[in-house]
Scaffold this motif. Structure first.
Motif, short mmCIF file in Angstrom:
data_model
loop_
_atom_site.label_atom_id
_atom_site.label_comp_id
_atom_site.label_asym_id
_atom_site.label_seq_id
_atom_site.Cartn_x
_atom_site.Cartn_y
_atom_site.Cartn_z
N LYS A 244 -31.38 10.21 21.36
CA LYS A 244 -32.07 9.50 20.30
C LYS A 244 -32.57 8.14 20.82
CE LYS A 244 -28.97 11.26 16.65
NZ LYS A 244 -28.05 10.85 15.56
N PRO A 245 -33.51 7.51 20.10
CA PRO A 245 -33.79 6.11 20.39
C PRO A 245 -32.55 5.29 20.05
CG PRO A 245 -34.90 6.79 18.37
CD PRO A 245 -34.32 8.03 18.98
N SER A 246 -32.34 4.20 20.77
CA SER A 246 -31.10 3.43 20.61
C SER A 246 -31.36 2.00 20.17
CB SER A 246 -30.34 3.39 21.94
OG SER A 246 -29.97 4.68 22.34
N LEU A 247 -30.49 1.52 19.29
CA LEU A 247 -30.48 0.12 18.88
C LEU A 247 -29.13 -0.48 19.25
CD1 LEU A 247 -31.63 -2.37 17.44
CD2 LEU A 247 -30.75 -1.42 15.28
N ILE A 248 -29.17 -1.51 20.08
CA ILE A 248 -27.94 -2.22 20.47
C ILE A 248 -27.99 -3.61 19.84
CG2 ILE A 248 -26.57 -3.10 22.39
CD1 ILE A 248 -27.98 -0.96 24.16
N GLU A 249 -27.10 -3.84 18.90
CA GLU A 249 -27.04 -5.15 18.26
C GLU A 249 -26.12 -6.05 19.09
OE1 GLU A 249 -26.15 -7.31 13.93
OE2 GLU A 249 -25.98 -5.13 14.13
N VAL A 250 -26.69 -7.15 19.58
CA VAL A 250 -25.93 -8.06 20.43
C VAL A 250 -25.61 -9.31 19.61
CG1 VAL A 250 -25.86 -9.30 22.62
CG2 VAL A 250 -27.20 -7.19 22.42
N ASP A 251 -24.31 -9.57 19.46
CA ASP A 251 -23.84 -10.71 18.65
C ASP A 251 -24.01 -12.00 19.44
OD1 ASP A 251 -22.66 -12.23 16.73
OD2 ASP A 251 -20.65 -11.38 16.93
N THR A 252 -25.01 -12.80 19.07
CA THR A 252 -25.35 -13.99 19.85
C THR A 252 -25.22 -15.26 19.01
OG1 THR A 252 -27.70 -13.95 19.30
CG2 THR A 252 -26.99 -12.61 21.17
N ILE A 253 -25.34 -16.41 19.67
CA ILE A 253 -25.29 -17.71 19.01
C ILE A 253 -26.61 -18.44 19.26
CG2 ILE A 253 -24.14 -19.97 18.89
CD1 ILE A 253 -21.58 -18.57 19.85
N ILE A 254 -27.29 -18.78 18.20
CA ILE A 254 -28.57 -19.46 18.34
C ILE A 254 -28.35 -20.86 18.91
CG2 ILE A 254 -28.64 -20.44 15.98
CD1 ILE A 254 -31.66 -19.75 15.97
N ALA A 255 -29.18 -21.23 19.91
CA ALA A 255 -29.16 -22.59 20.50
C ALA A 255 -27.77 -23.00 20.96
CB ALA A 255 -29.73 -23.60 19.50
N GLU A 256 -26.99 -22.07 21.46
CA GLU A 256 -25.61 -22.36 21.86
C GLU A 256 -25.55 -23.48 22.90
OE1 GLU A 256 -21.63 -20.03 23.52
OE2 GLU A 256 -23.59 -19.03 23.58
N GLY A 257 -24.77 -24.51 22.59
CA GLY A 257 -24.62 -25.65 23.48
C GLY A 257 -25.43 -26.86 23.06
N LEU A 258 -26.31 -26.69 22.06
CA LEU A 258 -27.07 -27.82 21.53
C LEU A 258 -26.48 -28.23 20.18
CD1 LEU A 258 -30.74 -26.66 22.26
CD2 LEU A 258 -29.29 -28.15 23.65
N LEU A 259 -26.82 -29.42 19.72
CA LEU A 259 -26.31 -29.90 18.43
C LEU A 259 -26.80 -29.03 17.28
CD1 LEU A 259 -26.65 -33.80 18.78
CD2 LEU A 259 -24.54 -32.44 18.75
N THR A 260 -27.92 -28.35 17.48
CA THR A 260 -28.50 -27.53 16.42
C THR A 260 -27.98 -26.09 16.43
OG1 THR A 260 -30.36 -27.08 17.91
CG2 THR A 260 -30.63 -28.88 16.32
N ALA A 261 -26.99 -25.79 17.26
CA ALA A 261 -26.45 -24.43 17.35
C ALA A 261 -25.93 -23.96 16.00
CB ALA A 261 -25.33 -24.38 18.38
N ASN A 262 -25.99 -22.66 15.78
CA ASN A 262 -25.48 -22.05 14.55
C ASN A 262 -26.13 -22.62 13.29
OD1 ASN A 262 -23.66 -19.89 15.09
ND2 ASN A 262 -22.25 -21.39 15.95
N SER A 263 -27.43 -22.87 13.38
CA SER A 263 -28.17 -23.34 12.19
C SER A 263 -29.64 -22.98 12.37
CB SER A 263 -28.03 -24.85 12.01
OG SER A 263 -28.85 -25.55 12.94
N ASN A 264 -30.36 -22.98 11.27
CA ASN A 264 -31.79 -22.69 11.36
C ASN A 264 -32.54 -23.74 12.16
OD1 ASN A 264 -31.22 -24.27 8.84
ND2 ASN A 264 -33.45 -24.37 8.79
N LYS A 265 -31.98 -24.94 12.27
CA LYS A 265 -32.63 -26.01 13.04
C LYS A 265 -32.63 -25.68 14.54
CE LYS A 265 -31.52 -29.68 9.74
NZ LYS A 265 -32.89 -29.75 9.20
N GLY A 266 -31.83 -24.70 14.93
CA GLY A 266 -31.81 -24.30 16.33
C GLY A 266 -32.91 -23.33 16.71
N HIS A 267 -33.70 -22.90 15.72
CA HIS A 267 -34.76 -21.93 16.01
C HIS A 267 -35.84 -22.54 16.92
CE1 HIS A 267 -37.45 -18.51 15.24
NE2 HIS A 267 -38.43 -19.39 15.08
N HIS A 268 -36.31 -23.70 16.56
CA HIS A 268 -37.38 -24.37 17.31
C HIS A 268 -37.07 -25.86 17.33
CE1 HIS A 268 -41.30 -26.32 18.00
NE2 HIS A 268 -41.71 -25.17 18.54
N GLY A 269 -37.39 -26.50 18.44
CA GLY A 269 -37.13 -27.92 18.48
C GLY A 269 -37.67 -28.59 19.73
N VAL A 270 -37.47 -29.91 19.74
CA VAL A 270 -37.83 -30.74 20.88
C VAL A 270 -36.56 -31.00 21.68
CG1 VAL A 270 -38.78 -32.97 21.59
CG2 VAL A 270 -39.71 -31.80 19.57
#
Length: 651
Positions: free
Chosen positions: A238-264
């Protein structure tokens, strides 16, 4: 957590270089740059086979970064492997660089991007098209040439890709056609630009994937776990979907928040990132052992696979019949010869009727031509033979899924190897496909569409099916040729142009109603300009120019005018680009130029020359559910009405 120390540093290098590039560019998508890096690292160092000397090698594994905003989780891999240099990375988002903000496909051997991405969901659906092409190619060649097409298609998606409706359609098609060499990795970082994903969705991806017939796995963002999941996925049917549990912007102050999506990113941000991940990179200095590893696993491993493949191909070349395949694979098939040999016996028919005969000629002649249609084959004739690709045929039933169909057309075309695919529906439903048409034209690929039921003459189906407003939208797209043909000969040459094109996308606009054949000795040279003379005279008082159904109306009007020329304009996009001298030769009139088309396209005014009266009749309002011929006349497409208008405006 990344358990292996070397993996941690190598992934750290990808992330660090990505952040440096974003800092120079004064902004970028830091979230996915960090969260997707272990995924792209694992794919390119363990699985994806490329040819470093030819980014368009036909048996390369395809990679689509569907979440195109995460481009800086990909570009650093090319840099570390030696495919990009430091300047390329520093030029992130700079004009004409190898590192645009979102990945951009170019049909060059120096380009290692398999699809332009950015509009979310499109990448996933294009990857379905690529996997379909691979499966079709493998089925057609495996008996005699079993190792010719063996590649996988890998995709990296974010939350937004799965929220777009196109993903549901594409995933359904992938399951139906058992695309077992399609593996999608989901960077599940739980945040998007405005909010947490949980604020807008409570969808369970496991249940969704399995309900759609996909194989599902979930793992942490550790390369060892990702690798294990990919190896398992490679063995499924079958086609496969692998869900990888990740942390957005890990290591920045904006990690684990929507503010980590895009920034300067500033120096302090990078310093905190390095401290968090226990890294000691400075400037652009990357440990030599990391560079050696990328050279070995991306470049040398790829070259080894290419050599193995080429050795097998050299054996195939000993078979004389392989030369026929080489012509197709090298995109050297002669469509002009094939379409010119077709004899149209029954004329004066709807232009959609002729399409069936032209497409039928492709069956068995070129197995890498495919037709797909949004559950409207009986109305559009967009099919090649009666067998589906799973049955060894060349037709791809896709259901009522125009959104995905357009992207799949792009994906099949992007696969290369000489593939041509035509997608069909009613013209009014081009709205559903517009984003894919635009993307295909942008990538300069020869995607082809056939849109039927082109005018008010649809009649009783009513305004929902009367597409007066669609042609302006299509003709506004650069690098897209829109052909509204008036008879079988115009369609013949439009087919030749569309199928022979190397870098223009094409739309064939066809009628449901019968149209009287023009019966002129049209040549391909005349047609290529986009307009040609159907009825001529020297120094005409009047020139009437029209497309499609309106060409016959123009000829009827011409019967009641003296000294008149009639010009058919099958491709307005092309004719507006010819020289002023050529425009005058076609459209110059002593008294008046009259242009006719039952659409709202104002581009016709670009044909109107100075120093002569100009009259244009278009269509600018919704129709009604009523007799098509009567509605057509009610909207002004009537010989007597137009004649009166012309004579009232004469010099």
């Amino acid at each position: 957590m990344i358990r292996n120390e070397f993996d941690r540093k190598a992934i750290g290098a990808i992330r660090y270089i990505g952040l440096k590039a974003i800092q120079i560019a004064k902004g970028g998508h830091v979230g996915m740059t960090i969260s997707a890096a272990p995924i792209t690292y694992t794919l390119f160092t363990k699985f994806i086979n490329i040819n470093p000397n030819n980014g368009k090698w036909i048996n390369r594994d395809r990679f689509v970064l569907s979440g195109g905003h995460g481009s800086m989780s990909l570009y650093p891999i090319f840099y570390l492997a030696g495919l990009f240099n430091k300047k390329d990375i520093e030029n992130f988002k700079i004009e004409n660089s190898k590192t645009p903000g979102h990945p951009e496909f170019e049909n060059k051997i120096s380009n290692f991007i398999d699809a332009s991405t950015g509009p979310l969901g499109q990448g996933l659906a294009m990857a379905v098209g690529m996997a379909l092409a691979q499966k079709h190619a493998e089925l057609k060649t495996k008996d005699k040439y079993p190792d010719l097409f063996t590649n996988f298609t890998y995709v990296v998606c974010g939350d937004g890709d799965f929220q777009e409706g196109i993903s549901y359609e594409a995933m359904a098609i992938a399951s139906k056609y058992e695309l077992n060499k399609l593996i999608v990795l989901y960077d599940s970082n739980k945040f998007q630009l405005d909010s947490a994903v949980s604020k807008v969705s409570n969808e369970n991806m496991k249940l969704r994937a399995e309900a759609q017939g996909w194989f599902y796995l979930k793992c942490s963002n550790d390369p060892e776990e990702i690798e294990k999941c990919i190896k398992t996925a490679q063995r499924t049917s079958k086609p496969s979907l692998i869900e990888v549990d990740t942390i957005i912007a890990e290591g920045l102050l904006t990690a684990n928040s929507n503010k980590g999506h895009h920034g300067v990113v500033n120096d302090e941000d990078i310093k905190k990132f390095l401290s968090y991940h226990q890294l000691d990179f400075q400037d652009w200095n990357i440990d030599q052992n990391i560079l050696d590893y990328f050279e070995k696993t991306v470049i040398q491993r790829g070259l080894k696979k290419v050599k193995e493949w080429e050795e097998k191909i050299s054996k195939y070349n000993l078979d004389s019949s392989f030369k026929n395949w080489e012509k197709i694979i090298n995109d050297d098939f002669d469509y002009s010869k094939l379409f010119n040999e077709i004899k149209i016996e029954n004329k004066n028919q709807a232009t959609r009727v002729y399409l069936k005969q032209f497409l039928s000629s492709l069956e068995n002649e070129n197995p890498f031509t495919i037709a797909t249609c949004a559950d409207l084959v009986s109305s559009t004739n967009v099919a090649i033979g009666n067998k589906t690709i799973l049955e060894g045929g060349q037709s791809l039933p896709i259901g009522i899924r125009e959104f995905a169909m357009g992207a799949i057309v792009n994906g099949v075309t992007l696969y290369g190897a000489g593939f041509r695919i035509i997608g069909g529906t009613f013209l009014v439903f081009a709205d559903y496909i517009k984003s894919a048409i635009r993307l295909g034209a942008m990538m300069k690929i020869p995607a082809i569409y056939a849109f039927t039921h082109d005018s008010y003459l649809v009649g009783g189906d009513g305004p929902t099916h009367q597409p007066y407003d669609q042609l302006p939208m299509l003709r506004a797209i650069d690098n897209l040729n829109v052909y509204r043909v008036a008879d079988e000969e115009e369609l013949r040459f439009a087919m030749i142009e569309a199928y022979s094109s190397k870098e223009n996308s094409s739309v064939l606009v066809l009628s449901r109603q019968n149209i009287k054949s023009l019966n002129v000795n049209l040549t391909f040279k005349q047609f290529k300009k986009g307009a040609y003379i159907v009825k001529d005279c020297k120094n005409p008082d009047y020139v009437i120019a029209a497309s499609g159904s309106e060409v016959n109306l123009a000829l009827e009007i011409a019967k009641d005018l003296k000294n008149v020329r009639v010009v058919s304009v099958p491709c307005l996009d092309k004719v507006v680009k010819i020289s002023e001298k050529e425009l005058k030769e076609l459209f110059g009139a002593k008294k008046s130029l009259i242009t006719l088309e039952s659409s709202a396209d104002f581009k016709w005014f670009r044909l109107h020359l100075n120093n002569q009266n100009n009259v244009h009749l278009g269509a600018y309002t919704f129709g009604k559910s009523m007799d098509g011929e009567k509605l057509y006349k009610d909207k002004g497409f009537d010989k007597e009405i137009i004649l009166k208008h012309i004579l009232e405006n004469k010099n």
